[in-house]
Design an enzyme around this catalytic site. Structure first.
Site, PDB file in Angstrom:
ATOM      1  N   LYS A  40       0.825  -1.209   0.000  1.00  0.00           N
ATOM      2  CA  LYS A  40       0.000   0.000   0.000  1.00  0.00           C
ATOM      3  C   LYS A  40       0.867   1.271   0.000  1.00  0.00           C
ATOM      4  CE  LYS A  40      -0.348   0.353   4.996  1.00  0.00           C
ATOM      5  NZ  LYS A  40      -0.996  -0.115   6.222  1.00  0.00           N
ATOM      6  N   ARG A 135      -5.889   1.261  17.895  1.00  0.00           N
ATOM      7  CA  ARG A 135      -6.514   1.369  16.577  1.00  0.00           C
ATOM      8  C   ARG A 135      -7.484   0.201  16.493  1.00  0.00           C
ATOM      9  NH1 ARG A 135      -3.235   1.806  10.933  1.00  0.00           N
ATOM     10  NH2 ARG A 135      -3.689  -0.431  10.879  1.00  0.00           N
TER      11      ARG A 135
END
Ligand SMILES: *Cc1c(COP(=O)(O)O)cnc(C)c1O
Length: 369
Positions: A40, A135
């Protein structure tokens, strides 16, 4: 006449990427750890993925579905991982493009089961544990183990491939022997409840590599998802002071053309307000300097602070959307209009430049893949 080169150019040396992947996968492999290559950070350029696979990564991962689709189309046989926990609106694409996804919500996993059941497909999930970074993932490990059982015994189209954690992303929490041992213990508890071993106990990302190098990753962690550490070894060096042996930091090179060279004062003239991004930068008065402008800007790289010069005496002074402002006074040979300067990139600059349509990507050493 030679072909026009459209600057700015981003050169990507695939041989270096393969080398980096090879160094990381070999070291981890000797310690029983498999590496999924995360692409990514370079907009999932397929050739970068191929280089990682050639270097020994067992699969490829990204966080975004549009990139995932591209990977699946170009490399249909490869095990793919979706790293961002999936949106309910992308489940149909998920089960067709991705072999495995990271997950933390029962609702989402039930939607995956239903979609797979009607499509006649199978999908693998990794349940995420939040070990303090805050997260994604379960903080309630009992609820996580209960969901693991539910997947195992009540969802025939979803395969529980393992559990994982993510550290050093939001809460900046370092992976340690202690928090990763917690993950291994959780894996053993879930295995006891489902009566079989889990395929993956995934102990994080690049930020786990320094601990691996120190020998601190506990036995039982058998997988990592590594992007940055292969694509751009610089951050491990700069932020962790732990260069990975054999990994080079310059697989990516940004090349920008000089469009102006002039003597200018170093302190702006007039009343200082805000810059193009609504910020008030600090300017230092160094008298008259020789300044160059290169034709690349924040839109391409995020900020000049995420670039590094390669030439001695060259200094990065500032940037706006389309311009990079440089001090060339101390260079042995000052650039002229039309010259091309090369820069190294930190991870964020690599992320923006690979994703920018106005940056031309040039692949080096692609023959070997
Ligand atoms: C981005 C990401 C990774 C890879 O991170 P790197 O720092 O590039 O190694 C791994 N896992 C998850 C969940 C991610 O979002």
């Amino acid at each position: 006449m030679s072909e026009t080169i459209h600057y700015p150019v981003l050169e990507i040396d695939l041989q270096k990427l393969e080398n980096n992947a090879e160094k990381v996968t070999a070291y981890a492999g000797e310690r029983g750890i498999e590496i999924t290559g995360v692409i990514k950070g370079c907009n999932s350029i397929v050739e970068a993925g191929k280089a990682m696979l050639k270097g020994g990564c067992s699969g490829l991962a990204t966080s975004r579905m549009d990139q995932m689709k591209r990977i699946r189309e170009a490399l249909p046989g490869v095990e793919t991982w979706l790293l961002r926990i999936p949106m309910l609106s992308e489940i149909e694409e998920l089960i067709r493009c991705s072999t495995i996804s990271l997950n933390s919500e029962e609702t989402t996993i039930r939607a995956i089961e239903a979609a797979c059941a009607s499509a006649g497909l199978q999908h693998g999930v990794i349940l995420m544990a939040d070990l303090g970074d805050l997260r994604e993932g379960f903080r309630d490990f009992e609820a996580m183990a209960a969901l693991a059982e539910e997947i195992e015994f009540e969802m025939p189209h979803v395969t529980l491939e393992g559990i994982g954690t993510n550290l050093g992303c939001y809460g900046s929490i370092s992976p340690t022997t202690e928090n990763l041992t917690e993950l291994v213990e959780l894996a053993r508890a879930i295995e006891a409840r489902i009566g079989r071993p889990l395929r993956y106990v995934s102990g994080g990302a690049t930020t786990t590599l320094p601990l691996l190098l120190k020998g601190g990753v506990p036995e039982g962690i058998n997988h990592l998802r590594v992007g940055e550490g292969i694509l751009n070894g610089r951050d491990l060096m700069v932020f962790w002071n732990t260069p990975f042996p054999g990994v080079v930091a310059d697989a990516f090179t940004l090349k920008a053309q000089v469009v102006e060279v002039k003597e200018k004062p170093s302190y702006p003239i007039g009343e200082i307000f805000v810059d193009a991004f609504g910020e008030v930068p600090v300017y230092h008065d160094e008298g008259i300097r020789i300044r160059a402008i290169a034709a690349v800007g924040k839109q391409d790289v995020g900020s000049h602070e995420k670039l590094l010069v390669r030439d001695e005496g060259l200094r990065l002074i500032g940037s706006s959307s389309d311009h990079l402002i440089l001090d060339v006074t101390d260079m042995k040979v000052r650039p002229q209009v039309g010259d091309v300067l090369s820069f190294d990139l930190y991870y964020p600059a690599m992320l923006y430049a690979t994703g920018s349509a106005s940056v031309e990507k040039v692949l080096l050493n692609s023959e070997a893949l």
